[in-house]
Design a protein around this motif. Structure first.
Motif, PDB file in Angstrom:
ATOM      1  N   UNK A   1       1.029  -0.976   0.074  1.00 54.28           N
ATOM      2  CA  UNK A   1       0.003  -0.015  -0.035  1.00 54.28           C
ATOM      3  C   UNK A   1       0.977   1.364  -0.123  1.00 54.28           C
ATOM      4  N   UNK A   2       2.341   1.169   0.122  1.00 55.08           N
ATOM      5  CA  UNK A   2       2.868   2.411   0.198  1.00 55.08           C
ATOM      6  C   UNK A   2       4.139   2.461  -1.062  1.00 55.08           C
ATOM      7  N   UNK A   3       4.947   1.388  -0.933  1.00 60.27           N
ATOM      8  CA  UNK A   3       5.881   1.431  -2.148  1.00 60.27           C
ATOM      9  C   UNK A   3       6.807   2.353  -2.470  1.00 60.27           C
ATOM     10  N   UNK A   4       7.263   2.874  -1.503  1.00 62.84           N
ATOM     11  CA  UNK A   4       8.283   4.168  -1.504  1.00 62.84           C
ATOM     12  C   UNK A   4       9.711   3.776  -1.929  1.00 62.84           C
ATOM     13  N   UNK A   5       9.852   3.234  -3.206  1.00 65.67           N
ATOM     14  CA  UNK A   5      11.041   2.490  -3.572  1.00 65.67           C
ATOM     15  C   UNK A   5      12.000   3.600  -3.971  1.00 65.67           C
ATOM     16  N   UNK A   6      11.698   4.574  -4.371  1.00 61.76           N
ATOM     17  CA  UNK A   6      12.947   5.978  -4.509  1.00 61.76           C
ATOM     18  C   UNK A   6      13.131   6.720  -3.305  1.00 61.76           C
ATOM     19  N   UNK A   7      14.507   6.956  -2.967  1.00 56.54           N
ATOM     20  CA  UNK A   7      14.811   7.870  -2.150  1.00 56.54           C
ATOM     21  C   UNK A   7      15.386   9.109  -3.002  1.00 56.54           C
ATOM     22  N   UNK A   8      14.611  10.206  -2.475  1.00 59.94           N
ATOM     23  CA  UNK A   8      14.930  11.595  -3.405  1.00 59.94           C
ATOM     24  C   UNK A   8      15.890  12.278  -2.804  1.00 59.94           C
ATOM     25  N   UNK A   9      15.968  12.272  -1.454  1.00 60.20           N
ATOM     26  CA  UNK A   9      17.032  13.000  -0.867  1.00 60.20           C
ATOM     27  C   UNK A   9      17.115  12.737   0.566  1.00 60.20           C
ATOM     28  N   UNK A  10      18.135  13.064   1.078  1.00 60.77           N
ATOM     29  CA  UNK A  10      18.593  12.779   2.579  1.00 60.77           C
ATOM     30  C   UNK A  10      19.314  13.911   3.034  1.00 60.77           C
ATOM     31  N   UNK A  11      18.956  14.435   4.065  1.00 64.24           N
ATOM     32  CA  UNK A  11      19.842  15.650   4.488  1.00 64.24           C
ATOM     33  C   UNK A  11      19.956  15.999   5.956  1.00 64.24           C
ATOM     34  N   UNK A  12      20.766  16.473   6.375  1.00 65.47           N
ATOM     35  CA  UNK A  12      21.128  16.749   7.914  1.00 65.47           C
ATOM     36  C   UNK A  12      20.356  17.843   8.269  1.00 65.47           C
ATOM     37  N   UNK A  13      19.938  18.227   9.549  1.00 66.06           N
ATOM     38  CA  UNK A  13      19.431  19.384  10.055  1.00 66.06           C
ATOM     39  C   UNK A  13      19.875  19.602  11.344  1.00 66.06           C
ATOM     40  N   UNK A  14      20.350  20.951  11.613  1.00 66.59           N
ATOM     41  CA  UNK A  14      20.947  21.383  12.931  1.00 66.59           C
ATOM     42  C   UNK A  14      19.840  22.267  13.746  1.00 66.59           C
ATOM     43  N   UNK A  15      19.139  21.858  14.332  1.00 65.87           N
ATOM     44  CA  UNK A  15      17.887  22.716  15.155  1.00 65.87           C
ATOM     45  C   UNK A  15      18.522  23.474  16.247  1.00 65.87           C
TER      46      UNK A  15
END
Length: 197
Positions: A50-64
């Protein structure tokens, strides 16, 4: 019911309490997951019918650090993943926080999405994030001798050292930054200096 609402309903029914927070902003679903549940959640996002998120578009770090104008009570460092389900035409954003501020540690997702390799190296280089089980975690954008992580909010804006080639020594050398701090306030342009003619 919109596709975003349908997706958020699916996420709630599949994951239940595993998803700490779900929000819809800018017509996109964002979920927050505990770091201990991250790999199992991402595995389900990728493989569930029901989801099928097979493609990673981006991965990013965040400093809060000192995020926004209100007191930030969550941990300082996070990794944010953006996924696409081509089959179902859905997008989702997943955020997880490191438990440790002095040594931000996250599990690598390279085994699930090989494209994460360079994204994780970038987060390591620019934020100092460590990724367990990463096959080749080393700097990717800055020089190997670079000191610090330039995307952290406490990194000095002018840096700490500069690199240049020294003709006498016939090699690249590092030295303290020689840039003078300057005033970044824009100059005022007055109307009287312009002519319409």
């Amino acid at each position: 019911m919109s596709s975003v609402e349908t997706l958020s309903k699916e996420i709630k029914s599949i994951f239940g309490k595993e998803v700490r927070h779900l929000s819809i902003k800018h017509n996109e679903v964002t979920i927050e997951v505990k770091i201990n549940d991250l790999l199992s959640t991402l595995n389900t996002l990728k493989k569930h019918k029901a989801l099928q998120f097979k493609q990673l578009i981006d991965l990013c770090g965040v400093d809060y650090k000192e995020y926004g104008e209100v007191t930030w009570t969550k941990p300082r460092f996070a990794v944010v993943y953006h996924f696409l389900s081509i089959e179902l035409n859905h997008r989702i954003r997943v955020r997880t926080f490191s438990k440790e501020e002095n040594f931000p540690l996250f599990p690598s997702v390279v085994d699930l999405w090989p494209a994460a390799n360079w994204y994780e190296r970038e987060a390591f280089d620019l934020f100092g994030f460590m990724f367990t089980d990463h096959p080749d975690l080393r700097r990717i954008l800055t020089d190997y001798g670079f000191v610090g992580h330039p995307f952290r909010k406490d990194f000095p804006m002018i840096g700490k050292v500069e690199m240049r080639y020294d003709d006498l020594q016939k090699r690249v050398i590092y030295q303290p930054v020689s840039i003078e701090e300057r005033n970044n306030v824009p100059r005022i342009i007055r109307e009287e200096g312009f002519h319409n003619g």
